[in-house]
Design an enzyme around this catalytic site. Structure first.
Site, mmCIF file in Angstrom:
data_model
loop_
_atom_site.group_PDB
_atom_site.id
_atom_site.type_symbol
_atom_site.label_atom_id
_atom_site.label_comp_id
_atom_site.label_asym_id
_atom_site.label_seq_id
_atom_site.Cartn_x
_atom_site.Cartn_y
_atom_site.Cartn_z
ATOM 1 N N ASP A 300 1.096 -1.496 0.007
ATOM 2 C CA ASP A 300 0.303 0.101 0.098
ATOM 3 C C ASP A 300 0.736 1.657 -0.158
ATOM 4 O OD1 ASP A 300 -1.737 1.948 0.313
ATOM 5 O OD2 ASP A 300 -3.425 -0.332 0.952
ATOM 6 N N HIS A 334 1.389 2.248 -3.324
ATOM 7 C CA HIS A 334 0.284 2.912 -3.936
ATOM 8 C C HIS A 334 0.366 5.061 -3.853
ATOM 9 C CE1 HIS A 334 -3.714 -0.185 -2.578
ATOM 10 N NE2 HIS A 334 -2.654 -0.554 -3.295
#
Length: 481
Positions: A300, A334
């Site tokens: 992430d 991300h």
């Protein structure tokens, strides 16, 4: 002043009444707790001053070897008691170093205490138990920006001072598709149709409702029978924290998560963890943070600065601020450096310099994300001397419509202003160079790009509901802006 409707049909109180209830004219409640936003004439001199004032913990020259407390480094013996005894004895004796020598040491959660430096020698690995019952009883923790009583983080400290994790060893959370990760509800992480997951009504929706109803944290009891994963390292309401040299891998959830903590140094740490919500570092309600010489390779966001979610964030009302990030490498993730999406109490004074970001699996270099349910503010953010090899979607993305699916619209208009990029070189910018999606009622303001050069993007600039971006000596696809 506005009156809105909750999803259950009940009216909000007038904002003024709500603010008085919370303790005073937005100072506690978040979404308008901005400073006067005067420009900093030399922002990185301010960053240097912040670093100079951060207190790095110091420890007595006394060593407590876990082997002297019965530890066995065979990877299978349970060393929980040895860690507990060594840390407790070190703490009682005025502090020092709890030494973990070469070997593989299986344990349950480790709870640090004041004046303790947990030090891993080269070749030392701490393996955390895969038995979820070992992380009980529940402790005061946080999940996605909302406080609760839940499984203990793998390494936890509550209201402690002068703590450290140092050395050359590895912390292995042993999370995988058969343990912890499947609770994310994603097939790729082992979720099977019909199994319990964090999105189920008894999990996150229950926590959200408790937060909205202002249920005391001690009554927000989860843990056994629920599916909310613990963070890896969480110092909660702590001061003078050092994490240096070690490696973290296979985290159940967020990796480094200081909450309501101050004077934090994270130096030379490597994070390689590709599970769901495996953010590398998430300072939340935290101040005076220095992240330096680290490598992030994550499932992430590499670094995501937080300040609480929705009503809980406004209740706490502590902005995250005075955060300096430098000389770091961002690989998969991300986003390289991200603010939000849990940012209801606001974020300000963030300084990022001399970093490298490069991966075909890195979605964005710099990102800010919120919506009108979370609200909050971001201001006085500076990026300088960043080298970006490759990103997928955008170099800079600002989105105040983040996650605008069901129940993500509310009455708390976010503000984003004073975000400055300087001396940025991008070899492959992906789909967008600059992507800004603001609100008509609250346009994004004061965005500058100075000496920024972005190559190979499909759409150089897409801006909606924002003041004109200010370009100085900037090129995108070799075109001057």
């Amino acid at each position: 002043m506005q009156i809105g409707l909750r999803s259950d049909g009940k009216k909000y109180y007038l904002q003024l009444i709500f603010l008085v209830f919370c303790g005073g004219l937005m100072d506690r409640c978040g979404s308008r707790q901005e400073s006067d936003n005067r420009p900093e004439t030399n922002p990185f001199a301010v960053a240097d001053e912040i670093i100079s004032k951060i207190q790095i913990p110091q420890f007595k020259d006394t060593t407590f070897n876990i082997m002297d407390y019965g530890a066995v480094g065979d990877g299978t013996n349970d060393n929980s008691e040895a860690f507990t005894k060594a840390i407790e004895n070190c703490h009682k004796m005025g502090g020092g170093k709890v030494l973990v020598p070469e070997g593989k040491f299986l344990t349950g959660p480790i709870h640090l205490k004041s004046n303790v430096n947990l030090h891993l020698d080269k070749g030392a690995a701490i393996l955390f138990s895969r038995d979820k019952s070992d992380y009980l009883p529940v402790v005061h923790t946080s999940y996605e920006g909302q406080e609760l009583m839940n499984y203990s983080p793998l390494i936890y400290a509550y209201q402690q001072k002068n703590i450290a994790i140092t050395g050359q060893g590895t912390f292995d959370g042993q999370a995988d598709n058969t343990n912890w990760w499947s609770w994310s509800g994603k097939d790729v992480y082992g979720y099977k149709e019909g199994a319990a997951r964090q999105q189920d009504e008894h999990n996150l929706p229950r926590l959200w409702k408790m937060s909205d109803d202002n249920v005391p944290v001690v009554e927000r009891i989860f843990g056994e029978g629920y599916q909310l994963r613990p963070s890896f390292f969480e110092p909660f309401e702590c001061e003078n924290i050092l994490v240096r040299g070690v490696t973290f891998t296979n985290a159940p959830f967020w990796v480094l998560h200081p909450v309501k903590s101050n004077d934090i140094t994270i130096d030379g740490v490597t994070i390689v963890s590709h599970g769901p919500n495996n953010d590398g570092c998430d300072p939340e309600y935290s101040r005076n943070v220095h992240i330096i010489n680290c490598t992030f390779d994550t499932g992430d966001d590499c670094i995501a600065i937080k300040s609480g979610r929705n009503w809980d964030g406004r209740r706490v009302g502590i902005p995250s601020e005075n955060i300096v990030i430098e000389n770091c490498k961002m690989k998969d993730g991300h986003g390289g450096v991200v603010m939000g999406s849990e940012m209801s109490a606001g974020i300000r004074k963030v300084y990022v310099r001399n970093c490298d970001m490069n991966s075909p699996n890195l979605d964005r270099a710099f990102r800010i994300k919120t919506n009108t349910l979370r609200g909050g503010f971001v201001e006085n953010v500076y990026f300088k001397n960043i080298r970006v090899g490759q990103v997928k979607e955008a170099v800079l993305k600002i989105n105040t419509h983040y996650g605008t699916y069901a129940n993500q619209e509310g009455e708390f208009m976010p503000t984003v202003k004073s975000v400055h990029l300087e001396d940025i070189e991008v070899e492959y910018g992906g789909k967008y160079g600059v992507l800004i999606n603001g609100r008509e009622e609250s346009p994004v303001k004061d965005i500058t790009l100075t000496n920024v050069h972005i190559k190979k993007v499909e759409e150089p600039v897409y801006v909606e509901n924002a003041d004109p971006v200010q370009f100085k000596n900037t090129t995108i696809n070799s075109v001057k802006y």
